[in-house]
Design an enzyme around this catalytic site. Structure first.
Site, PDB file in Angstrom:
ATOM      1  N   LEU A 128      58.274  41.352  65.820  1.00  0.00           N
ATOM      2  CA  LEU A 128      58.598  39.964  65.480  1.00  0.00           C
ATOM      3  C   LEU A 128      58.530  39.025  66.665  1.00  0.00           C
ATOM      4  CD1 LEU A 128      61.661  40.529  63.091  1.00  0.00           C
ATOM      5  CD2 LEU A 128      59.281  40.095  62.450  1.00  0.00           C
ATOM      6  N   GLY A 129      58.749  39.531  67.850  1.00  0.00           N
ATOM      7  CA  GLY A 129      58.723  38.670  69.027  1.00  0.00           C
ATOM      8  C   GLY A 129      59.406  39.339  70.199  1.00  0.00           C
ATOM      9  N   GLY A 141      61.366  38.485  74.276  1.00  0.00           N
ATOM     10  CA  GLY A 141      61.897  37.588  75.283  1.00  0.00           C
ATOM     11  C   GLY A 141      62.006  38.315  76.599  1.00  0.00           C
ATOM     12  N   PHE A 185      64.584  39.707  77.978  1.00  0.00           N
ATOM     13  CA  PHE A 185      65.426  40.891  77.973  1.00  0.00           C
ATOM     14  C   PHE A 185      65.242  41.785  76.756  1.00  0.00           C
ATOM     15  CE2 PHE A 185      68.337  37.883  80.374  1.00  0.00           C
ATOM     16  CZ  PHE A 185      67.972  38.372  81.613  1.00  0.00           C
ATOM     17  N   ASP A 191      71.013  28.203  75.337  1.00  0.00           N
ATOM     18  CA  ASP A 191      69.583  28.505  75.204  1.00  0.00           C
ATOM     19  C   ASP A 191      69.067  28.099  73.830  1.00  0.00           C
ATOM     20  OD1 ASP A 191      67.123  29.317  76.116  1.00  0.00           O
ATOM     21  OD2 ASP A 191      67.407  31.425  75.615  1.00  0.00           O
TER      22      ASP A 191
END
Length: 641
Positions: free
Chosen positions: A444-445, A447, A449, A560
């Site tokens: 799905l994606g 980042g 971390f 964020d």
């Protein structure tokens, strides 16, 4: 002197005979059947077999002594003509010990039945010398090591059952030479496939060898509960004589042939559960009635979105209806009668365009839906479910009595929360299976971390989002702790809900940490929105921020906020996620002083969440969303966020 000369040769003869006997015991690789003393060889081999048994709780071998002829010993059968041992049947005798290599000297053996004992050690390579052997059964013991490749020399072998042991390594390709083999069961071991000899760890996996396809007389093939990876070799489907086909509980993937029923016309039992196999996404009709199927309806059946006819009548299917079947919106006829299903009748069935639904003679309970097919008494069958209530008056079911306090509690719980109660602890293996081995199709994606994967839990087909921490990245564990600290005491309809967590080690012995969230099927705000959607989402996000700032015991600053962290559910309701950089404040009375937290968000982008540190308001975030909406439609190159 003459007497001595007669006695001395006799003594030498005795000594030589004794030496030969000793040599035969110390060198079992010599086929004693060719020495002319076959009966004595069998006798000595049986005694050596007994010597390796350290515990005989049923005293089966108490008769194995010189007081009786060995052909009369318990569990030993000899041939009538040559008086050689042909059957050794010690199955289920509770024996503890090891297999003696002298078993290879029983050269007339046709059957070895040693299943269901506590035998240890390795299979002696000398078994390969038993060229007359037809059945070798060693199931449910503690045998370890590799399968000897020279078992292939037992050219008359018909039955080979080694399941439920501790065998490891690859299946020898030489077994393909056993042209008479009918039954092969190697299930419940640590077999992996073709691997280098130096690799022994069970976490390494390999494939099922193509060579098994040469065993074209097999009727039973059992390779379940191992560590096989990859696809089922297509050559296996050429063995048309198979009637029991079991490869359950492995890590196999790929799809099954659509003409499997034609390729395997004698198939009676098919066991492929607990793998990563995919079934036929374009399937339109699925008929499995009048079998002996048990267990739950698999959750991934909901991926067969083209399904119109689903008939599962007269089986032993159990459990509640999986939520994943909500995807079968094109279903026209559904027959689940005469099974053992339980729980409530899902309300989503009333949303389908069903023409006919038969749920009779199960254990369904609770309120019957009144929409769709359930509004027409002639289109449904519900008899034999004694604990149903409600529904349309024509059904003549008792009125539902619902505890008001329980009803209020149910209203507070978000959809899916009841189903998720049993998933508070997820193992690495269950997460691996849910994400299909963290496949790219479920990605799905990512980042700094973490990486996020879509997952389907096999218990009820619930769909989740799994955030896997990149523990090699500095600060990842700190981010995880911050997120857990924030999420443990907050609840709001516009915050992404955490289901559970997993902290363990993976199959390679590395630390593994993951958080499991409810899945947001409509992605995030990195896409175009209508004006009405933008306004509604702005209100959702603002409501969540207001709760974080003023509705918690300690104010929480997200730090964020960005389009990628605002996720949309089925109804386009926005939920804020990713609290890895969030900050807990003792109070929020001096927002300017609070700005000393510093810019903690995504590099190159000062998220509107940081503005809340200065202005303590969510109105600016509404302006941000509207500006993004305007930029997408009117000034695509002007605003750069």
């Amino acid at each position: 002197m003459r007497g001595l000369s007669i006695l001395f040769p006799f003594s030498v003869k005795c000594i030589v005979h004794l030496l030969l006997m000793r040599l035969s015991l110390e060198a079992p690789s010599i086929d004693a059947a060719t020495t002319g003393s076959g009966n004595e060889t069998d006798h000595l081999a049986l005694l050596e077999f007994k010597a390796k048994i350290v515990h005989d709780p049923q005293n089966v071998m108490s008769s194995w002594n010189d007081s009786a002829y060995f052909c009369n010993w318990q569990s030993v059968t000899c041939g009538r003509r040559h008086k050689r041992v042909t059957i050794l049947d010690l199955q289920s005798k509770g024996l503890v010990g090891f297999l003696s290599p002298y078993i290879g000297n029983l050269s007339f053996l046709r059957e070895i039945r040693l299943g269901n004992n506590s035998l240890q050690g390795k299979i002696p390579a000398e078994v390969g010398r038993l060229f007359r052997l037809q059945a070798f059964e060693l199931f449910t013991n503690q045998i370890e090591g590799k399968i000897p490749s020279n078992l292939s020399l037992c050219s008359n072998l018909i039955v080979l059952i080694l399941e439920d042991n501790k065998l490891e390594g690859n299946i020898p390709t030489e077994l393909a030479n056993l042209s008479k083999l009918r039954q092969l069961s190697l299930a419940k071991n640590y077999l992996t496939g073709a691997l280098p000899p130096s690799i022994r760890e069970p976490e390494f996996v390999g494939g099922i060898p193509d060579a098994l396809g040469k065993l074209n007389h097999l009727s039973i093939i059992g390779l379940g509960v191992n560590k096989f990876l990859g696809i089922i070799p297509p050559v296996i489907y050429n063995i048309s004589s198979i009637n029991i086909f079991s490869m359950a509980v492995n890590m196999l993937h790929g799809s099954l042939p659509s003409d499997m029923g034609i390729l395997l016309p004698h198939l009676r039992r098919l066991q492929l559960q607990d793998n990563y196999l995919s079934n036929l996404f374009n399937l339109n009709e699925f008929y499995i009635s009048y079998n002996n199927l048990s267990g739950n309806i698999p959750g991934n059946l909901g991926q067969c979105s083209s399904l119109e006819f689903l008939f599962m009548r007269s089986n032993n299917i159990q459990g509640a209806m999986p939520m994943s079947l909500i995807s079968l919106k094109g279903l026209r006829q559904f027959d689940l009668s005469q099974n053992n299903k339980s729980g409530q009748i899902p309300t989503y069935l009333g949303k389908f365009a069903l023409e006919y639904s038969n749920l009779s003679f199960n254990n369904f309970e609770g309120e019957v839906p009144t929409e769709g097919v359930f509004a027409n008494v002639s289109s449904i069958s519900l008899e034999g479910n004694k604990r149903l209530c409600g529904g349309i008056p024509e059904l003549r079911l008792p009125r539902c009595i619902i505890d008001e306090s329980k009803k209020r509690k149910l209203r507070l719980q978000s959809p899916g929360s009841l189903e998720m109660k049993s998933f508070r602890k997820l193992s690495y293996q269950r997460i691996l299976k849910a994400t299909e081995g963290f496949s790219t199709a479920n990605f799905l994606g990512a980042g700094r971390f973490r990486s996020v994967y879509k997952g389907t839990l096999e218990e009820d087909g619930a769909i989740v989002a799994v955030k896997v921490l990149n523990l090699q990245q500095r600060g990842a564990e700190k981010s995880l702790m911050a997120e857990c600290k924030v999420l443990q005491n907050i609840r709001h309809r516009n915050l992404v809900r955490i289901m559970t967590s997993c902290s363990t080690i993976d199959f390679q012995g590395n630390d593994f940490k993951a958080l499991v969230y409810e899945y947001m099927p409509n992605g995030n705000l990195d896409k175009c929105l209508s004006l009405l959607q933008g306004m509604n989402i702005a209100i959702d996000v603002g409501s969540a921020l207001d709760y974080l700032h003023h509705g918690c015991q300690k104010p929480i600053i997200h730090c964020d906020l960005k389009p990628g962290n605002d996720l949309l559910d089925n109804d386009m309701v926005a939920h804020i996620g990713d609290f890895g950089l969030a900050k807990l404040l003792s109070q929020l009375t001096n927002p300017i002083q609070s700005s000393s937290v510093g810019v903690r968000g995504t590099v190159g982008y000062a998220a509107p969440g940081n503005l809340t540190l200065l202005f303590d308001t969510w109105f600016l975030y509404i302006l941000y969303l509207l500006s993004k909406f305007i930029s997408q439609f009117f000034f695509p190159n002007f605003f750069q966020f």
